[in-house]
Design an enzyme around this catalytic site. Sequence first.
Site, short mmCIF file in Angstrom:
data_model
loop_
_atom_site.label_atom_id
_atom_site.label_comp_id
_atom_site.label_asym_id
_atom_site.label_seq_id
_atom_site.Cartn_x
_atom_site.Cartn_y
_atom_site.Cartn_z
N PRO A 66 0.78 -1.25 0.00
CA PRO A 66 0.00 0.00 0.00
C PRO A 66 0.81 1.29 0.00
CG PRO A 66 -0.89 -1.57 1.59
CD PRO A 66 0.43 -2.11 1.13
N LYS A 169 5.87 7.80 -12.00
CA LYS A 169 4.50 7.39 -11.68
C LYS A 169 3.69 8.54 -11.07
CE LYS A 169 0.83 4.95 -10.84
NZ LYS A 169 0.79 3.77 -9.97
N LYS A 244 -4.37 9.19 -3.06
CA LYS A 244 -3.06 8.81 -2.52
C LYS A 244 -1.94 9.29 -3.42
CE LYS A 244 -0.02 4.86 -2.39
NZ LYS A 244 0.16 3.47 -2.83
#
Length: 294
Positions: A66, A169, A244
């Site tokens: 995560p 990313k 996130k």
Amino acid sequence: MTRIAFIGLGNMGGGMAARLVGAGHEVTAFDLSAAALERAEARGCTPAASARDAVSGAEAVITMLPAGPHVRAVYAADILGVAPVGALLIDGSTIDVESARHVAGEAAAAGYVFADAPVSGGTAGAEAGTLAFMVGCEEAAFARIEALLAPMARAVLRAGDHGAGQAAKICNNMLLGISMIGACEAFALAERLGLEADRFFDIASKSSGQCWSLTSYSPWPGLVETAPSNRDYEGGFAVAMMLKDLKLAQAAAAASGASTPLGGQAEALYALWERQGNGGRDFSSMLQFLRGET
């Protein structure tokens, strides 16, 4: 055939591990979720009782976890010094650049080849083996990494040295989050102006407004068959996961002194949508927020 340990079998990891099994690799898998481990076993993986058991004897280890603290903890406690020295270690998680570089340094000191290799393509890409991997690694190791990732990928791209995969990313997903809001705003405005959504789609997809968020992942239902908008925004890339990534981007911007005002606004909008109970829905559901469907 390569003996691979796969740690983390969530929305992305389960499909990725199955693609490796389909390519003929021997995959030993572990996840804290018993249900996820059972699904992986049904798809050909060998379940392990712990992460340490999974990596013991592995020629390669792939992790999908995560956040940065999870990656640091798992590598420190369960992988480094447990997996055979010389094993190829690849972290596909999306985490902060600092954590990726920290783990890379620890891995190198312990005698391992390590790469940060976050992915783009969502759950559909994980299932279909069409993910894009953004790899941070030493150049000499890239061919070996690319070969291992190939069964899960449509593209494996070296972004640079350790940490560069994570940098690519978070920049890519900041751009994606912003562009999706733009596509949603355009559909919402077209509706208010009396322009049919399908006509706007046909025109914009052939004009200068064309983008992936419009033509490959349309937020308006009925226009792109595979888009989550056709499934009431279920599945796909969750609002919570986009949020996130946007938080990671804003933290990186603050640390580096970069100016990202649209990234900050995108973070705020997705945070508001999540607080209204939509964290598990696809991020293209932002269209409903902009149409007043709260």
